[in-house]
Every structure is written in C-alpha cells, then in structure tokens.
Design a protein around this motif. Structure first.
Motif, mmCIF file in Angstrom:
data_model
loop_
_atom_site.group_PDB
_atom_site.id
_atom_site.type_symbol
_atom_site.label_atom_id
_atom_site.label_comp_id
_atom_site.label_asym_id
_atom_site.label_seq_id
_atom_site.Cartn_x
_atom_site.Cartn_y
_atom_site.Cartn_z
ATOM 1 N N ARG A 1 -10.463 12.122 5.607
ATOM 2 C CA ARG A 1 -11.889 12.243 4.660
ATOM 3 C C ARG A 1 -12.501 10.769 4.930
ATOM 4 N N ASP A 2 -11.708 9.821 4.197
ATOM 5 C CA ASP A 2 -11.972 8.720 4.170
ATOM 6 C C ASP A 2 -12.116 7.416 5.134
ATOM 7 N N PRO A 3 -12.851 6.974 5.251
ATOM 8 C CA PRO A 3 -13.345 6.173 6.437
ATOM 9 C C PRO A 3 -12.731 4.363 6.369
ATOM 10 N N HIS B 1 -12.459 11.571 11.402
ATOM 11 C CA HIS B 1 -12.932 11.727 10.231
ATOM 12 C C HIS B 1 -13.400 12.715 9.845
ATOM 13 N N GLY B 2 -12.978 13.420 8.870
ATOM 14 C CA GLY B 2 -13.632 14.523 8.405
ATOM 15 C C GLY B 2 -12.450 15.132 7.642
ATOM 16 N N GLU B 3 -13.519 16.094 7.199
ATOM 17 C CA GLU B 3 -12.463 17.276 5.814
ATOM 18 C C GLU B 3 -11.030 17.699 6.548
ATOM 19 N N ARG C 1 -15.303 10.478 -4.841
ATOM 20 C CA ARG C 1 -15.185 11.781 -3.960
ATOM 21 C C ARG C 1 -13.828 10.590 -2.804
ATOM 22 N N MET C 2 -12.965 11.770 -2.170
ATOM 23 C CA MET C 2 -11.905 10.491 -1.104
ATOM 24 C C MET C 2 -13.542 9.981 0.125
ATOM 25 N N ASP C 3 -14.243 11.105 0.110
ATOM 26 C CA ASP C 3 -15.017 10.486 1.044
ATOM 27 C C ASP C 3 -15.708 9.943 0.659
ATOM 28 N N GLY D 1 -10.147 24.733 -2.368
ATOM 29 C CA GLY D 1 -10.507 25.243 -0.930
ATOM 30 C C GLY D 1 -10.052 23.980 0.173
ATOM 31 N N ALA D 2 -10.233 23.184 0.002
ATOM 32 C CA ALA D 2 -9.423 22.917 1.245
ATOM 33 C C ALA D 2 -8.163 23.114 2.088
ATOM 34 N N VAL D 3 -7.307 22.918 1.119
ATOM 35 C CA VAL D 3 -5.674 23.514 1.375
ATOM 36 C C VAL D 3 -5.847 24.602 2.090
ATOM 37 N N ALA E 1 -2.586 15.023 9.276
ATOM 38 C CA ALA E 1 -4.189 15.698 9.101
ATOM 39 C C ALA E 1 -3.920 14.869 8.024
ATOM 40 N N THR E 2 -3.659 14.635 6.900
ATOM 41 C CA THR E 2 -3.653 13.335 5.883
ATOM 42 C C THR E 2 -2.971 12.245 6.309
ATOM 43 N N PHE E 3 -3.802 10.641 6.647
ATOM 44 C CA PHE E 3 -3.503 9.427 7.280
ATOM 45 C C PHE E 3 -3.128 8.337 6.429
ATOM 46 N N GLY E 4 -4.186 8.490 5.936
ATOM 47 C CA GLY E 4 -3.619 6.870 4.690
ATOM 48 C C GLY E 4 -3.725 6.273 4.753
ATOM 49 N N ALA E 5 -2.299 5.267 4.550
ATOM 50 C CA ALA E 5 -1.341 4.215 5.172
ATOM 51 C C ALA E 5 -1.326 4.138 6.104
ATOM 52 N N GLY E 6 -0.926 5.751 6.699
ATOM 53 C CA GLY E 6 0.097 5.997 8.345
ATOM 54 C C GLY E 6 1.375 5.452 8.132
ATOM 55 N N GLY E 7 2.005 5.522 6.978
ATOM 56 C CA GLY E 7 3.164 5.874 6.679
ATOM 57 C C GLY E 7 3.705 6.860 6.773
ATOM 58 N N HIS E 8 3.953 7.636 6.951
ATOM 59 C CA HIS E 8 4.348 9.161 7.605
ATOM 60 C C HIS E 8 4.092 9.473 9.420
ATOM 61 N N ALA E 9 2.939 8.943 9.234
ATOM 62 C CA ALA E 9 2.518 8.541 10.811
ATOM 63 C C ALA E 9 3.518 7.983 11.322
ATOM 64 N N ASP F 1 0.885 -1.422 0.160
ATOM 65 C CA ASP F 1 0.113 0.069 0.347
ATOM 66 C C ASP F 1 0.521 1.077 -0.046
ATOM 67 N N HIS F 2 0.358 2.624 -0.158
ATOM 68 C CA HIS F 2 0.887 3.457 -0.291
ATOM 69 C C HIS F 2 2.651 3.920 0.335
ATOM 70 N N VAL F 3 3.040 4.036 -0.731
ATOM 71 C CA VAL F 3 4.760 4.599 0.273
ATOM 72 C C VAL F 3 4.826 5.777 0.583
ATOM 73 N N PRO F 4 5.128 6.620 2.077
ATOM 74 C CA PRO F 4 5.218 7.763 1.794
ATOM 75 C C PRO F 4 5.888 8.151 1.092
ATOM 76 N N VAL F 5 5.371 9.206 0.661
ATOM 77 C CA VAL F 5 6.666 10.286 -0.151
ATOM 78 C C VAL F 5 7.680 11.128 0.338
ATOM 79 N N GLY G 1 -3.778 14.959 -1.902
ATOM 80 C CA GLY G 1 -4.241 14.436 -2.572
ATOM 81 C C GLY G 1 -4.169 12.934 -2.276
ATOM 82 N N VAL G 2 -4.667 11.845 -3.264
ATOM 83 C CA VAL G 2 -5.094 10.930 -3.126
ATOM 84 C C VAL G 2 -3.935 9.780 -2.313
ATOM 85 N N SER G 3 -4.649 8.713 -1.847
ATOM 86 C CA SER G 3 -3.401 7.964 -1.568
ATOM 87 C C SER G 3 -3.666 7.181 -2.970
HETATM 88 C C1 LIG Z 1 -1.248 11.821 -0.249
HETATM 89 S S1 LIG Z 1 -2.765 10.521 0.841
HETATM 90 C C2 LIG Z 1 -1.863 10.105 2.383
HETATM 91 C C3 LIG Z 1 -0.604 8.996 2.717
HETATM 92 C C4 LIG Z 1 0.346 8.813 4.705
HETATM 93 N N1 LIG Z 1 0.451 10.224 3.950
HETATM 94 C C5 LIG Z 1 0.954 8.001 4.206
HETATM 95 O O1 LIG Z 1 1.963 8.363 4.105
HETATM 96 O O2 LIG Z 1 0.122 6.865 3.987
HETATM 97 C C6 LIG Z 1 -3.843 11.619 0.758
HETATM 98 C C7 LIG Z 1 -4.915 10.887 1.846
HETATM 99 O O3 LIG Z 1 -5.662 12.843 2.590
HETATM 100 C C8 LIG Z 1 -7.116 12.204 2.391
HETATM 101 N N2 LIG Z 1 -6.599 13.964 2.891
HETATM 102 C C9 LIG Z 1 -7.067 14.616 1.102
HETATM 103 N N3 LIG Z 1 -7.537 15.019 1.306
HETATM 104 C C10 LIG Z 1 -8.156 15.172 2.104
HETATM 105 C C11 LIG Z 1 -8.664 16.398 2.830
HETATM 106 N N4 LIG Z 1 -9.432 17.913 2.846
HETATM 107 N N5 LIG Z 1 -9.495 15.867 4.657
HETATM 108 C C12 LIG Z 1 -9.505 14.614 5.106
HETATM 109 N N6 LIG Z 1 -8.602 13.886 4.292
HETATM 110 C C13 LIG Z 1 -7.957 14.129 2.830
HETATM 111 C C14 LIG Z 1 -6.573 11.118 1.613
HETATM 112 O O4 LIG Z 1 -8.453 10.706 1.722
HETATM 113 C C15 LIG Z 1 -6.263 10.130 1.616
HETATM 114 O O5 LIG Z 1 -6.026 9.232 1.995
#
Ligand SMILES: C[S@@+](CC[C@H](N)C(=O)[O-])C[C@H]1O[C@@H](n2cnc3c(N)ncnc32)[C@H](O)[C@@H]1O
Length: 317
Positions: A61-63, A84-86, A133-135, A225-227, A35-43, A11-15, A109-111
C-alpha cells in the motif's frame, strides 16, 4: 511529490527469512504473491527458488516501495508485477478474477524504511508531522485520530492496541491539550504522554510513548481489519497444496491468524453441543507446523526487530 527513495543495503532486513523460504517452498513454474513487498527481501529469496520460471506478484500500500521493486525486477528472470493497494482489497480482486497462487506471504506491520524516515511520523524519537499512514494518500492521519476521537475512544485504542497501562490518563491529557491547540507533530504528542504518566513510568521499560505510537499506527492503518479480511481472500486464491505464511508482530494479529487457521483446519461450524455435524463444512487448511515459528536467539541478536515475530503457515488441503 514523494521523496525519492534509493534502496540501500541497510534497508529492511527480512525476518524469519530461512523459515519462510523453507515453509513456502517455492518451485519453478509456480505463482507467488508477496502481499507485503516492502524492500523486497523476502520476495528476492522466494523468487530465486523459481529459477526464472514462474511469477511473483508483489503488493504494497506504500508507493515508496517502487524503487525497491525496480531493483527486485532487474534481479530476477521470473515474471513480476507490483500492485499498489491495501492487501485485503487487492487479494479479493485477484481472487475474484480467478488468479491462483501456490504461495502467499503476509509479513505484517511496518518496514524499517517507514519507521526510520522521520517525515512518515511513525517514530517517537524525532519530531515530525503526526502522520503514520502506510499509504500517504490514505484519508486518516494519526493527527486526525488524536484531534478528533473522543476521550473514551482514545483510551480504548491505547489500551487495546498498545496495552498501555496509563491509557485513560494519556487520553485525558490529550483532550485537555488539544482544546488549546490541535496536535500537529510527534514531539507534541510525546511531551503530552510524558507529562501524563507518573514519573517512575517515564523511565520504565522502553520509551514512554512506544505503546501509544504502536496503538495509533494500528488504528490509522486498520491493521487488524486488513488481516481479518485478507485471510479468506488469500485462502481462496490458493491452489490445492498451496501455502499461506503470515508473520505477525503483535499478539492481537497473531491471535487472528491462529484462530483463522484453527477454524479452517476444523472445517465444521456446527455448535460444539451438536451430536453430529449438520453443516457439512470440510477442513480447508492444515497448520504446518502446528505451532507458531519464532526467531532464533541468533536472529534476534542480529536484528532486534525480529524479537516479537511469529510465523504461522497453513497448507490448502
Ligand atoms: C514488514 S514490511 C515487509 C518487508 C518485506 N517482507 C521485506 O522483506 O522487505 C511490511 C510492508 O507491508 C506493507 N503493508 C502493511 N500492511 C499492508 C496492507 N494492509 N496492505 C498493503 N501493504 C501493507 C507496508 O507498507 C510495508 O511496506
């Protein structure tokens, strides 16, 4: 019912992972917000620096990240929470509740999991519902945008967010096609895009639908807008000396972050022709380092998705 998603090693490789850890520089006892947990690589990498003493608040925002969070939670002794949320809404709520942080990460962005799961509709490579939709509980899908926006709006979205050269031609073809049958799948959209552009462009750089898909994704999820909304909320949450890191993958996102840091660093908001400052606003963040950090050639070779990544960090003064 959401499909069950089991975390895997692929799964997602942290950048820019080493750079993020070095610049956010977490210490035991601190509070980190991913704030963008994804697969939790950075976390996972950031929480390891807390050595079991501190807190990591995860937002997504993605459950469907829940199983990844469970894996992360089991692997750390730090206190953890998944919200969970934006992220702009959640950061604003945290800031309003007086929650303070020492380090905040936005990896925009997206994972890979979202891109690679056909049923999410992010990919032009497989036929699937036109969703994006991410959510998955969000109000607007990509099909809604493609079926409801007028021709001009569509062309504007493709041009602005996708830098698509044939934006107008594609928008026109979409409107013609949907008059007979509304769009339901990614495959229908890909076919329409291919038919709308000149034959040589179909074999040019990358997939012919790549830019339109990116543009729709940005629109559906209001990514810019979110950023815009998240940066002031994140800044408000930071303690003095706290670090805010943002990884962007699109020049429009990077421009928002760059401009925000420049203004925060400048402080004063008086018009440039004022002889003296009358606003009294002080600098609030210092961009550290000055320029965006880019991935090394070795990282891009290992993970081509890192190619367009730009990392900017601001330190609260
Ligand atoms: C690039 S991935 C993050 C990967 C993560 N850093 C990792 O190491 O696995 C972006 C994640 O942020 C979430 N995301 C993007 N925009 C968001 C927003 N406005 N609010 C909440 N989550 C958001 C996406 O659903 C996705 O899971």
């Amino acid at each position: 019912m959401l499909p069950s998603v089991l975390p895997t090693e692929t799964d997602h490789v942290p950048v820019l992972a080493d750079e993020v850890v070095a610049l956010l520089d977490p210490h035991p006892g601190e509070t980190i917000v991913d704030a963008t947990f994804g697969a939790g690589g950075h976390a996972g990498l950031l929480a390891a620096r807390l050595r079991g003493d501190g807190k990591l608040i995860a937002i997504d925002r993605d459950p469907t990240v829940a199983p990844f969070f469970e894996r992360f939670r089991r692997g750390t002794a730090a206190k953890t929470r998944l919200l969970h949320g934006e992220f702009s809404t959640v950061l604003e709520q945290l800031a309003d509740n007086g929650v303070k942080a020492d380090a905040i990460l936005l990896d925009l962005g997206v994972s890979s999991m979202q891109l690679d799961r056909p049923e999410r509709g992010f990919s032009y490579a497989v036929d699937a519902p036109l969703d994006m939709r991410m959510d998955p509980s969000g109000d607007v899908t990509a099909a809604d945008v493609v079926n409801d926006a007028d021709e001009r709006e569509l062309a504007d979205i493709f041009h602005r967010y996708g830098e698509e050269r044939y934006a107008r031609q594609i928008a026109k073809a979409i409107v013609r096609r949907r008059g007979k049958h509304p769009f339901e799948t990614t495959g229908e959209l890909v076919e329409t895009i291919k038919a709308a552009i000149p034959a040589p462009a179909r074999f040019g750089e990358g997939h012919p639908a790549k830019r339109v898909f990116q543009a729709l994704r940005i629109e559906v999820n209001d990514e810019l807008g979110a950023v815009e909304r998240a940066l002031p909320a994140a800044e408000e949450m930071l303690r003095p000396g706290g670090r805010l890191a943002v990884i962007s993958f699109h020049s429009l996102e990077d421009r928002i972050v760059k401009r925000y840091l420049r203004n925060a660093e400048h402080g004063c908001t008086c018009p440039p022709d004022f002889p003296i400052c009358t606003c009294g606003s002080q600098p609030t963040l210092r961009a550290t380092p000055r320029r965006a950090v880019r991935p090394s050639a070795a990282e891009v070779a290992r993970n081509p998705r890192a190619q367009s990544a730009r990392l900017r960090v601001g330190v609260k003064v």
